[in-house]
Design an enzyme around this catalytic site. Structure first.
Site, PDB file in Angstrom:
ATOM      1  N   ASP A 158       0.837  -1.196   0.000  1.00 18.07           N
ATOM      2  CA  ASP A 158       0.000   0.000   0.000  1.00 18.07           C
ATOM      3  C   ASP A 158       0.876   1.251   0.000  1.00 18.07           C
ATOM      4  O   ASP A 158       1.887   1.321   0.709  1.00 18.07           O
ATOM      5  CB  ASP A 158      -0.871  -0.029   1.267  1.00 18.07           C
ATOM      6  CG  ASP A 158      -1.919   1.059   1.285  1.00 18.07           C
ATOM      7  OD1 ASP A 158      -2.774   1.047   0.398  1.00 18.07           O
ATOM      8  OD2 ASP A 158      -1.876   1.904   2.197  1.00 18.07           O
ATOM      9  N   GLU A 173       1.758  -0.509  -4.903  1.00 19.52           N
ATOM     10  CA  GLU A 173       0.795   0.514  -5.315  1.00 19.52           C
ATOM     11  C   GLU A 173       1.629   1.765  -5.622  1.00 19.52           C
ATOM     12  O   GLU A 173       1.775   2.662  -4.804  1.00 19.52           O
ATOM     13  CB  GLU A 173      -0.225   0.822  -4.212  1.00 19.52           C
ATOM     14  CG  GLU A 173      -1.308   1.758  -4.717  1.00 19.52           C
ATOM     15  CD  GLU A 173      -2.037   2.537  -3.620  1.00 19.52           C
ATOM     16  OE1 GLU A 173      -3.094   3.110  -3.917  1.00 19.52           O
ATOM     17  OE2 GLU A 173      -1.543   2.600  -2.481  1.00 19.52           O
TER      18      GLU A 173
HETATM   19  C1  GLC Z   1      -4.163   3.122  -0.666  1.00 17.84           C
HETATM   20  C2  GLC Z   1      -5.357   2.222  -0.555  1.00 17.84           C
HETATM   21  C3  GLC Z   1      -6.528   3.041  -0.120  1.00 17.84           C
HETATM   22  C4  GLC Z   1      -6.229   3.637   1.231  1.00 17.84           C
HETATM   23  C5  GLC Z   1      -4.925   4.413   1.199  1.00 17.84           C
HETATM   24  C6  GLC Z   1      -4.430   4.674   2.586  1.00 17.84           C
HETATM   25  O1  GLC Z   1      -4.302   4.069  -1.657  1.00 17.84           O
HETATM   26  O2  GLC Z   1      -5.555   1.531  -1.750  1.00 17.84           O
HETATM   27  O3  GLC Z   1      -7.713   2.289  -0.079  1.00 17.84           O
HETATM   28  O4  GLC Z   1      -7.268   4.476   1.643  1.00 17.84           O
HETATM   29  O5  GLC Z   1      -3.905   3.722   0.564  1.00 17.84           O
HETATM   30  O6  GLC Z   1      -3.951   3.497   3.165  1.00 17.84           O
END
Ligand code: GLC
Length: 518
Positions: A201, A265
């Site tokens: 994440d 991500e």
């Molecule tokens: C990422 C996740 C999202 C979350 C954010 C904070 O973007 O995919 O759902 O709110 O991180 O952890």
């Protein structure tokens, strides 16, 4: 030559645990529910699952605020359930990836509770604390994901702490070596249990500028991913030091057999920056491609695909995805619910070289669901948020046409309303022309023809509006336009058509063929 890693040419499936299958009838999907329906995934030919957050959390951000990195959220199951899932999935040749949240914890995490207890607390430096600016107020101009100041005043210790997301999600301080030690142990804890890897994440986060410098203004007309709320996130994201974390984690991942997978991500609009997260084949093995996710479909897709392939370092494995729990579903965002476009997008996603990640429901063409304000569950977004209201893509999986959709026990109210019955697994399984049948056939072809490595890609000359490419031994022709078009000359035997009743290359129709001569 070493065999290719299992994810090359593979299909991963992002499974939003709370919305997939509720085994205990509490309205929330859970891990036993996943085990109950694993056969759907093996029938579909899925190689690996990424489970949305499974760790204990107060759910200020539905699991992205972790309070215990080595546990399982009691609403989702137990550690024994997760072990059973890994074993049952493994029996079907499906690997399980967890979601790891290293940029921030929950404010309820014992580290933060201790850190907040005093300036000399043992865990104080695990988080980013700062004094007010000289004239008072927050230490700098950084904003959180909702557009509010990213600093929360903590009266008890008279300092601010940083939160790039909600105040209940304090950012970790990666300048503290103890944080590195903690995450090394967390990685090993799960890898030792047979977890095949992590989706990381906010992989572009972690380190923040040591001097906490102000972010510069966002020039007018910047591309949408260049920044938000009038600022370019130069000093609170994509910092160079973050790469060292992934080099260290990659070594840990590769000390296991098979090597564990790190899928980031990597939230960046700049393909060269995305490429940097692959390092010299010594950082992340996979990084999500958000420029493609946000491409205007279909027109911008060919160019972005080709720029991606040209920009990633040699041997790096691209990732193709159209939907997730934040950005919404591709059948809505790309295709506006239009069936031919959904089928065409599916064909493209599943024939490009590298790794494809489907989001649960993509396989049946599930669209976003409008959630009435009184039923909204996401505290971070609402209907007027710049990224849209995220609940729309988190609604329960539609297993059948019954009112409860086969998600939960009859009569149970699911945590989010279920979408319309038209797209559902049971009906589509029995229909050879359904989106689900198309998806399964595409996955099958992908495994047979494009698996076991990163397939080659070559653009073929074609009539205007046609995107034609050779991928591995296959030829794909996609009519992106609104008028019928001629087949490319090289098309030999046609193996698949997105329009089963089609005969040529109609609007938004695609085919896979064997090339007649190449
Ligand atoms: C990422 C996740 C999202 C979350 C954010 C904070 O973007 O995919 O759902 O709110 O991180 O952890």
């Amino acid at each position: 030559m070493a065999a290719s890693p299992w994810w090359h040419g593979a299909v991963l499936y992002q499974l939003y645990v709370r919305s997939w299958r509720d085994a205990n009838g509490d309205g929330y999907g859970d891990i036993p529910g996943i085990i109950e329906r694993l056969d759907h995934l093996s029938w579909l030919g899925i190689d690996g699952l990424w489970l949305s957050p499974t760790m204990p959390s107060p759910d200020a951000d539905w699991g992205y605020d972790v309070s215990d990195y080595t546990g399982v959220h009691p609403e989702l199951g137990t550690l024994a359930d997760l072990d059973a899932l890994i074993a049952e999935a493994g029996r079907r040749g499906i690997r399980v990836l967890l979601d790891l949240v290293p940029n921030h914890t929950s404010s309820a995490h014992p580290w933060f509770v201790d850190a907040a207890s005093g300036r000399d607390a043992a865990h104080r430096d695990y988080y980013v604390w700062a004094d007010p600016a000289p004239g008072g107020g927050p230490p700098n101009n950084w904003l959180d994901s909702t557009g509010k100041p990213a600093w929360q005043w903590h009266a008890a210790t008279s300092q601010y702490y940083l939160h790039n997301f909600l105040p209940a999600q304090p950012d970790l301080n990666w300048w503290d070596p103890a944080v590195h030690d903690e995450f090394r142990r967390i990685l090993e804890f799960w890898f030792d249990r047979g977890v095949a890897g992590f989706r990381i994440d906010v992989a572009h986060g972690l380190y923040k500028d040591a001097e906490l410098r102000d972010n510069p203004p966002l020039p007018a007309g910047s591309e949408p991913m260049a920044g938000r709320f009038g600022l370019r996130p130069v000093y609170n994201a994509n910092r160079p030091e973050t790469h060292g974390v992934y080099r260290a984690w990659r070594k840990i991942a590769e000390s296991y057999s098979p090597a564990r997978l790190l899928l980031g991500e990597t939230w960046t609009g700049d393909l060269a920056n995305l490429a940097s997260y692959y390092g010299d084949d010594d950082e992340l093995q996979l990084g999500f491609n958000f420029p493609v996710v946000f491409a205007r479909f279909p027109d911008e897709l060919p160019g972005l695909v080709e720029r991606t392939l040209a920009t990633l370092p040699p041997g790096a494995c691209p990732v193709w995805t159209g939907s997730n729990h934040d950005v919404g579903r591709f059948p809505s965002r790309w295709c506006d619910g239009e069936p031919a476009s959904i089928r065409l997008a599916m064909l493209v996603l599943l024939t490009l070289p590298g790794t494809t990640v489907l989001y649960y429901g993509d396989e049946i063409g599930m669209t976003d669901v409008t959630i009435p304000p009184e039923l909204e569950r996401d505290p971070m977004t609402h209907r007027d948020s710049p990224q849209g209201q995220r609940d729309r893509a988190r609604t329960p999986m539609r297993w059948d046409a019954a009112p409860d959709g086969g998600f939960s026990a009859p009569g149970v109210t699911p945590w989010l309303p279920i979408g319309p019955p038209a797209a559902n697994v049971a009906d589509q399984r029995g229909d050879p022309d359904s989106v689900l049948s198309l998806c399964r056939r595409l996955v099958e072809l992908r495994h047979a023809e494009l698996g076991g490595g990163i397939a080659s890609y070559r653009r073929l000359a074609a009539a205007p509006g046609i995107w034609a490419y050779q991928t591995g031994p296959l030829l794909v022709a996609a009519n992106l336009g609104a008028t019928p078009a001629a087949m490319p000359a090289e098309v030999g035997q046609i193996l698949l058509r997105t329009d089963p009743s089609g005969s040529g290359l109609g609007p938004r129709e695609g085919i896979i063929a064997r090339p007649s001569s190449v």
